[in-house]
Design a protein around this motif. Structure first.
Motif, PDB file in Angstrom:
ATOM      1  N   THR A   1     -68.579  30.002 -18.054  1.00 16.12           N
ATOM      2  CA  THR A   1     -69.152  28.913 -17.596  1.00 16.12           C
ATOM      3  C   THR A   1     -67.189  27.502 -17.699  1.00 16.12           C
ATOM      4  OG1 THR A   1     -69.358  27.814 -20.524  1.00 16.12           O
ATOM      5  CG2 THR A   1     -71.474  28.669 -19.215  1.00 16.12           C
ATOM      6  N   PRO A   2     -66.718  26.932 -16.685  1.00  9.90           N
ATOM      7  CA  PRO A   2     -66.433  26.532 -17.071  1.00  9.90           C
ATOM      8  C   PRO A   2     -65.619  25.177 -18.561  1.00  9.90           C
ATOM      9  CG  PRO A   2     -66.944  25.670 -15.117  1.00  9.90           C
ATOM     10  CD  PRO A   2     -67.795  26.171 -15.949  1.00  9.90           C
ATOM     11  N   PRO A   3     -64.913  25.510 -18.586  1.00 13.10           N
ATOM     12  CA  PRO A   3     -64.587  25.231 -20.496  1.00 13.10           C
ATOM     13  C   PRO A   3     -64.623  23.521 -20.584  1.00 13.10           C
ATOM     14  CG  PRO A   3     -62.674  25.942 -19.180  1.00 13.10           C
ATOM     15  CD  PRO A   3     -63.191  26.459 -17.933  1.00 13.10           C
ATOM     16  N   ASN A   4     -65.561  23.177 -21.197  1.00 15.76           N
ATOM     17  CA  ASN A   4     -65.873  21.604 -21.945  1.00 15.76           C
ATOM     18  C   ASN A   4     -64.521  21.128 -22.204  1.00 15.76           C
ATOM     19  OD1 ASN A   4     -68.565  21.765 -20.579  1.00 15.76           O
ATOM     20  ND2 ASN A   4     -68.804  23.400 -22.530  1.00 15.76           N
ATOM     21  N   GLY A   5     -64.525  20.163 -22.937  1.00 14.48           N
ATOM     22  CA  GLY A   5     -63.733  19.121 -22.851  1.00 14.48           C
ATOM     23  C   GLY A   5     -63.776  17.911 -23.272  1.00 14.48           C
ATOM     24  N   ALA A   6     -62.431  17.047 -23.146  1.00 16.22           N
ATOM     25  CA  ALA A   6     -62.807  15.982 -24.116  1.00 16.22           C
ATOM     26  C   ALA A   6     -63.388  14.943 -23.273  1.00 16.22           C
ATOM     27  CB  ALA A   6     -61.538  15.280 -24.179  1.00 16.22           C
ATOM     28  N   PHE A   7     -64.363  14.486 -23.833  1.00 15.30           N
ATOM     29  CA  PHE A   7     -65.032  13.276 -23.585  1.00 15.30           C
ATOM     30  C   PHE A   7     -65.291  11.819 -24.262  1.00 15.30           C
ATOM     31  CE2 PHE A   7     -68.935  12.342 -20.031  1.00 15.30           C
ATOM     32  CZ  PHE A   7     -68.784  11.499 -20.638  1.00 15.30           C
ATOM     33  N   ARG A   8     -64.663  10.913 -24.062  1.00 19.99           N
ATOM     34  CA  ARG A   8     -65.452   9.593 -24.935  1.00 19.99           C
ATOM     35  C   ARG A   8     -66.460   9.402 -25.801  1.00 19.99           C
ATOM     36  NH1 ARG A   8     -66.938   3.649 -21.800  1.00 19.99           N
ATOM     37  NH2 ARG A   8     -65.756   2.215 -23.254  1.00 19.99           N
ATOM     38  N   GLY A   9     -66.126  10.034 -27.208  1.00 20.27           N
ATOM     39  CA  GLY A   9     -66.906  10.296 -28.271  1.00 20.27           C
ATOM     40  C   GLY A   9     -66.218  11.290 -29.347  1.00 20.27           C
ATOM     41  N   PHE A  10     -66.507  12.408 -27.961  1.00 26.95           N
ATOM     42  CA  PHE A  10     -65.040  13.286 -28.181  1.00 26.95           C
ATOM     43  C   PHE A  10     -65.605  13.776 -29.958  1.00 26.95           C
ATOM     44  CE2 PHE A  10     -61.534  15.309 -29.952  1.00 26.95           C
ATOM     45  CZ  PHE A  10     -60.593  16.540 -29.020  1.00 26.95           C
ATOM     46  N   GLY A  11     -67.167  14.654 -29.395  1.00 26.97           N
ATOM     47  CA  GLY A  11     -68.011  15.243 -30.490  1.00 26.97           C
ATOM     48  C   GLY A  11     -69.225  14.562 -31.235  1.00 26.97           C
ATOM     49  N   ALA A  12     -68.896  13.300 -31.323  1.00 25.87           N
ATOM     50  CA  ALA A  12     -69.827  12.357 -31.833  1.00 25.87           C
ATOM     51  C   ALA A  12     -71.135  11.616 -31.454  1.00 25.87           C
ATOM     52  CB  ALA A  12     -69.256  11.037 -32.718  1.00 25.87           C
ATOM     53  N   PRO A  13     -70.953  11.540 -30.282  1.00 27.39           N
ATOM     54  CA  PRO A  13     -72.195  10.690 -29.391  1.00 27.39           C
ATOM     55  C   PRO A  13     -73.434  12.355 -29.820  1.00 27.39           C
ATOM     56  CG  PRO A  13     -70.937  10.632 -27.934  1.00 27.39           C
ATOM     57  CD  PRO A  13     -69.915  11.907 -29.408  1.00 27.39           C
ATOM     58  N   GLN A  14     -73.161  14.075 -29.989  1.00 29.00           N
ATOM     59  CA  GLN A  14     -73.272  14.654 -29.584  1.00 29.00           C
ATOM     60  C   GLN A  14     -74.541  14.424 -31.199  1.00 29.00           C
ATOM     61  OE1 GLN A  14     -71.216  14.843 -28.666  1.00 29.00           O
ATOM     62  NE2 GLN A  14     -70.792  16.768 -26.966  1.00 29.00           N
ATOM     63  N   VAL A  15     -73.805  14.336 -32.137  1.00 32.92           N
ATOM     64  CA  VAL A  15     -74.163  14.886 -33.853  1.00 32.92           C
ATOM     65  C   VAL A  15     -75.290  13.807 -33.796  1.00 32.92           C
ATOM     66  CG1 VAL A  15     -73.409  16.263 -34.463  1.00 32.92           C
ATOM     67  CG2 VAL A  15     -72.396  13.708 -34.448  1.00 32.92           C
ATOM     68  N   MET A  16     -74.670  11.607 -33.233  1.00 27.75           N
ATOM     69  CA  MET A  16     -75.438  11.117 -33.668  1.00 27.75           C
ATOM     70  C   MET A  16     -76.537  10.751 -32.550  1.00 27.75           C
ATOM     71  SD  MET A  16     -72.487   8.243 -35.153  1.00 27.75           S
ATOM     72  CE  MET A  16     -71.054   8.521 -33.832  1.00 27.75           C
ATOM     73  N   PHE A  17     -76.959  11.931 -32.023  1.00 25.93           N
ATOM     74  CA  PHE A  17     -78.396  11.902 -31.370  1.00 25.93           C
ATOM     75  C   PHE A  17     -78.721  12.469 -32.473  1.00 25.93           C
ATOM     76  CE2 PHE A  17     -81.038  14.303 -29.274  1.00 25.93           C
ATOM     77  CZ  PHE A  17     -82.114  12.764 -28.513  1.00 25.93           C
ATOM     78  N   ALA A  18     -78.237  13.396 -33.038  1.00 34.11           N
ATOM     79  CA  ALA A  18     -79.286  14.419 -33.587  1.00 34.11           C
ATOM     80  C   ALA A  18     -79.687  13.622 -35.370  1.00 34.11           C
ATOM     81  CB  ALA A  18     -78.623  15.766 -33.696  1.00 34.11           C
ATOM     82  N   ALA A  19     -78.386  13.185 -35.634  1.00 37.03           N
ATOM     83  CA  ALA A  19     -78.340  12.212 -37.093  1.00 37.03           C
ATOM     84  C   ALA A  19     -79.577  11.551 -36.493  1.00 37.03           C
ATOM     85  CB  ALA A  19     -76.996  11.607 -37.261  1.00 37.03           C
TER      86      ALA A  19
END
Lengths: 761, 285
Positions: free
Chosen positions: A352-370
């Protein structure tokens, strides 16, 4: 007489001074890249892969099309290395062998008008032999279909904190209850309003000037040195209409394409993406699949141990994904003290098209889970979600999973202040009458949700020390210029830096300006990313201003100069010689081991609590936002108006992530809803009244105590919304986005008679 | 890039427009341009010519005439929202107009353009269907003919309009005082939103009994549609819970939504039933 480093009676810092970029943007005088047309300019367009995976067999020009004034460039025209230099060298400038994702650039065209260029690109057919693609990130690791390396894993991280899984076993043996949950988030588009765009202009020395929309001029310098095979280039930022990370690494691709065409044609090339093209071809936020198991003491609610597994989908090329994964694992437990933990994280490759930098940079994903996991614990064990958070929040002296001891922790204050504000009635000035889109009010249920974030400011670990960012300050007649590579992308750099320098020098801010961000002039102050510009570069700028005063005093040969103010020193300079001083980032002695992930992961952390009020339409699953309160630790608000604007904009982007921003892919992995009309970001009408409380726990390493605030507001609106939906309806949603379709499914699951109503609050 | 090399004919008056229409049957009629500009940008259309109707006063007015309101085809949404007669008699049409795009679109988009564009997702058509709106189609050769909106669409983006015709006006009967009117748009957000499901409703009650029912729908079939089976399930019945459930059940036979980039067929079927049920239940007081 003012002394060294004193400020005027009424300093700019801490006040809502006017944005430097405001008048030009409001009047239309600001020149974005598409407003500029160099003499002799040709227009570029990109020919892209129509398939997710294939063997490139060549190109076929439509014989019925008029090719007389069209130039085509392929991988063979790349003068240096055919690679976009980033973390690894896996991504080509133009595909030459295997096609690895739909929309991958294959060829370029240049023509005298944009319409001609676009038409020509449509008449170049990419010939390929189709190969079976791999789309499912859950099946990517070790799949016989190879995309990257020998296992399709871009990067892998493991952290053990305390006794790791032994701590989990001990806690369970001692009576702790295990709670396990899985959480998932989808793609999100940055949706800067100005699409990607670059101009490459040949220089007389055979080099190139790159001018365009970007966050990080020196990234492009680094990438183009390899593409060109020499370093005769300078990169200049145009006025940039938003970035949000989307213009961190991708502009290197656009610049490389414009450069290849400029070298082949000997003419300036302007390459501006169409919106539909931009949405399909450029990077997005990484999807993630996250499983949390926690051992919780049933009496106190203390989380005693955690086992976390993170799987992120990087797409077809590595881009900055390892750094995203790093930030994800370091934030994965949320702002909560957990004595024992094991964390595993993998970044896998898909076609799939490469994913990259976006405001939060991995943090919004894990903090949704946490945060969702904490709500699961509360639900499963009968705790009040707020009390459970209060029990587990970091406090001064607590230790993070990397072994960093925390001080000046604002977690409890942001929680208390957000709760207090949310309990008060909505201020009358914020009560708006809303057209409401024709909704009947009868089937709405109201609810409130809360979530808490922490966010590491600046680069991870020893990143700042390794970069050693520099900033210059110089005298320009009566004015002062600040030279950095730190771009203004709408967040206010061109306003903040001058205010810092004006206060150090004790002069009117109208006399202080950011010099154009041209790499021929400015030193490498680092990329404009990672909530680092105001905090890290702002501090270097502050030091440079002090150095300027020192330099003026050193050249002054008259008595009393050591106590003289800036204007006096300027007036009595012995000569008109240019004066320019440089300051460099000074490492505060952070200890970090990148091999073991032990040590001081970040120089400091910001803290934020978000409270969201919603109404859920139980007929349709629509979520209507009624109020958003956030209390956020910003260290020191350099400009409270700009700071609140950052936080409110980030929160709205977080609400879009929560309920409306779904990226719909077709069977080739191409974004189907690649239009502003069907990629649904919130409008002003969708935005709730927002109350933003600036909490100030100063950071000694930042200018005037400031911390980075660019990313934290995006971190936890989504889990707060999920909690609010649960409060309103009892429906539990653990995946993003929580579209009306998903909410309705969850509501209908609740409507089965076996369920009992009642929601955690 | 919204460029087209096609010529734009600008008629001086309605007769001129009809003559141009007859002379250039493949030309596209241009009013507010709010759909055409999007199509051009997406390279979805390549018309040989345009006939610009925007400046024709004959097509623009709103007149309250006895038992109906006549709305010129080029009346824009802002005009509908502000018009006293429309506000007094046709509040669901005002509601619908308010949900079209945002202010800028409302200032340019026209009711005739919305109808002629023939999108199944058009916001005003479900309301106009519920109100028994009649179109005035006009041509140079045959003059005026009246076509009920319910008979106007023949298939996806297809209508009974002849190549030399244009929509001159929409005649909307004024609802009876006792008529219960309804508009509900389920969109993607609160502005700049294309619908997932739209319901326009009109119910006439005699005491407890439904004497007339009109349900107009958007985004649930290839064209804007009425739901005759659901309407039939209501007429002559007391508006009881069982009648409501019968109407909701009958709706399944009336609508044929699809999966598209905005939503799913399954969501649309369920939501159509739910918003119909909620409206009918609210009428029971």
């Amino acid at each position: 007489m003012a002394g060294a480093g004193t400020t005027p009676d009424d300093p700019y810092i801490g006040r809502g001074f006017v944005r430097a970029d405001g008048p030009a943007k409001v009047t239309g005088a600001a020149l974005y890249v598409d407003d500029v047309r160099p003499r002799g300019c040709l227009y570029g367009a990109t020919v892209r892969s129509p398939v997710a995976r294939g063997r490139l067999k060549g190109l076929r020009r439509d014989p019925d099309f008029d090719w007389t004034d069209v130039v085509i460039a392929t991988a063979a025209d790349v003068p240096g290395e055919n690679v976009i230099a980033l973390m690894t060298d896996d991504q080509p400038v133009l595909a030459h062998d295997e096609l690895r994702h739909v929309t991958e650039p294959v060829a370029l065209v240049a023509a005298p008008t944009r319409d001609r260029a676009l038409a020509a690109a449509r008449h170049v057919e990419v010939l390929y032999e189709a190969l079976e693609p791999l789309f499912d990130p859950l099946k990517a690791a070790d799949n016989p279909i190879r995309i990257f390396g020998d296992d399709n894993i871009f990067s892998r991280l493991e952290m053990v904190h305390g006794d790791g899984l032994d701590g989990m076993a001990q806690a369970e043996a001692a009576g702790a209850r295990l709670v396990r949950g899985s959480y998932a988030v989808g793609l999100q588009e940055q949706l800067y309003i100005e699409p990607q765009g670059m101009i490459a202009q040949p220089r007389e020395d055979g080099g190139l000037t790159i001018f365009g929309s970007m966050q990080c001029p020196y990234y492009i310098v680094k990438a183009l040195k390899r593409v060109l095979g020499h370093d005769r280039l300078n990169v200049v930022q145009a006025v940039t209409g938003g970035g949000f990370g989307g213009k961190e690494e991708y502009p290197s691709m656009v610049a490389a394409h414009a450069a290849v065409l400029a070298l082949k044609t000997g003419r300036p090339i302007k390459l501006i993406y169409r919106r539909d093209e931009d949405l399909q071809a450029t990077t997005k936020r990484h999807p993630a699949f996250m499983t949390y198991t926690t051992a919780v003491d049933p009496a106190s609610g203390r989380i005693l141990a955690a086992d976390v597994d993170l799987l992120f989908d990087g797409g077809a090329y590595n881009t900055l994904s390892p750094v995203v994964l790093s930030r994800a694992i370091l934030h994965a437990l949320g702002p909560y003290a957990v004595p024992h933990a094991r964390l595993n994280a993998r970044m896998v490759a898909t076609h799939t098209p490469p994913n990259g930098a976006f405001r939060g940079f991995g943090a919004p994903q894990v903090m949704f889970a946490a945060e969702r996991h904490l709500d699961r614990v509360a639900r499963a064990m009968g705790f009040d979600p707020v009390a459970l958070r209060r029990t587990n929040l970091y406090r001064d002296g607590d230790v993070t999973p990397s072994g960093q001891r925390l001080f000046d922790v604002a977690s409890l204050e942001v929680l208390d202040r957000a709760l207090a504000a949310a309990e008060a009635p909505l201020p009358p000035s914020m009560v708006a009458t809303r057209p409401g889109g024709g909704q009947a009010a009868g089937r709405r249920k109201a609810g409130r949700g809360l979530a808490i974030a922490w966010h590491g400011c600046g680069f991870t670990g020893n990143g700042e020390a390794a970069l050693a960012g520099e900033a210059d300050v110089s005298i320009d007649g009566h004015h002062v210029l600040i030279h950095t590579a730190s771009t203004d992308i709408g967040q206010g750099t061109d306003s903040i830096f001058p205010a810092i320098v004006a206060d150090v020098l004790g002069v009117d801010v109208q006399r202080v300006h950011n010099a154009p961000h041209d790499t021929a002039d400015v030193p490498d102050s680092g990329p404009t990313v990672a909530s680092r510009t105001a905090m890290v570069v702002g501090r270097v700028v502050e030091q440079a201003a002090h150095s300027l005063l020192d330099a003026l005093r050193a050249e002054a040969q008259w008595p009393g100069a050591e106590d003289a103010d800036f204007d006096t020193l300027l007036e009595r300079r012995p000569s008109d010689a240019p004066l320019r001083v440089r300051a460099r980032y000074e490492d505060a002695g952070a200890e970090w081991d990148p091999e073991t992930y032990r040590g001081d992961a970040y120089p400091t952390y910001g803290w934020s609590c978000v409270v969201v009020d919603v109404e859920v339409d139980t007929d349709t699953g629509e979520v209507l936002y009624r109020r958003l309160v956030q209390a956020t630790d910003v260290g020191k608000a350099l400009n409270p108006v700009l700071a609140a604007g950052q936080l409110e904009g980030g929160a709205l982007q977080g609400l879009g992530y929560a309920t409306s921003e779904a990226v719909v892919l077709d069977d080739r992995g191409a974004m189907r809803n690649n239009r502003l009309t069907n990629y649904i970001i919130p409008t002003a009408l969708d935005a709730p009244p927002m109350e933003t409380i600036l909490v100030e726990y100063p950071f000694a390493g930042g200018p005037f105590g400031a911390k980075g605030i660019g990313e934290i507001p995006h971190d936890v609106p989504a889990p707060a919304v999920a909690a609010a939906i649960e409060d309103a309806t009892g429906a539990v949603l653990d995946r993003l986005p929580m579209t009306p379709e998903a909410v309705l499914d969850a509501l209908e699951a609740r409507e089965t008679p076996a369920e009992t109503p009642g929601a955690a609050r | 890039m919204m460029t087209s090399a096609a010529p734009v004919h600008t008629p001086a008056d309605l007769a001129d427009a009809l003559a141009l229409r007859a002379a250039h049957p493949a030309a596209w009629l241009l009013a507010g341009g709010t759909d055409i500009m999007v199509y051009l940008e997406a390279h979805a259309i390549d018309p040989p010519a345009f006939i610009d109707l925007w400046g024709l006063p004959e097509l623009r007015g709103v007149d309250s005439r006895g038992d109906h309101i006549r709305v010129g085809a080029c009346a824009d949404y802002t005009t509908l929202i502000d018009d006293p007669a429309v506000r007094a008699h046709l509040p669901p049409l005002v509601e619908a107009a308010r949900t079209v795009g945002a202010r800028q679109i409302q200032n340019r988009g026209t009711i005739g353009g919305n109808i002629a564009n023939a999108s199944p997702a058009g916001d005003t058509m479900p309301v106009l269907l519920a109100l028994d709106a009649v179109l005035e189609l006009q041509s140079a050769a045959r003059g005026l003919r009246a076509v009920p909106l319910a008979d106007f669409y023949t298939g996806y983006k297809r209508t009974v309009m002849a190549p030399d015709e244009l929509i001159a006006a929409v005649r909307i009967p004024k609802p009876a005082k006792a008529d219960r009117l309804h508009f509900r748009k389920v969109g993607t957000r609160l502005a700049q939103s294309i619908s997932k499901v739209v319901l326009g409703g009109r119910l006439r009650l005699d005491g407890d009994t439904v004497t007339e029912a009109r349900l107009g729908w958007g985004s649930v079939a290839a064209t804007p549609v009425r739901s005759p089976k659901a309407e039939a399930a209501l007429v002559g019945q007391a508006l009881s819970p069982s009648t409501i459930e019968a109407a909701v059940a009958a709706l399944d036979g009336d609508i044929t939504p699809i999966d598209d980039v905005r939503s799913t067929a399954g969501y649309r079927v369920r939501v159509a039933g739910r918003i119909l049920r909620s409206w009918l239940e609210s009428l029971r007081g």
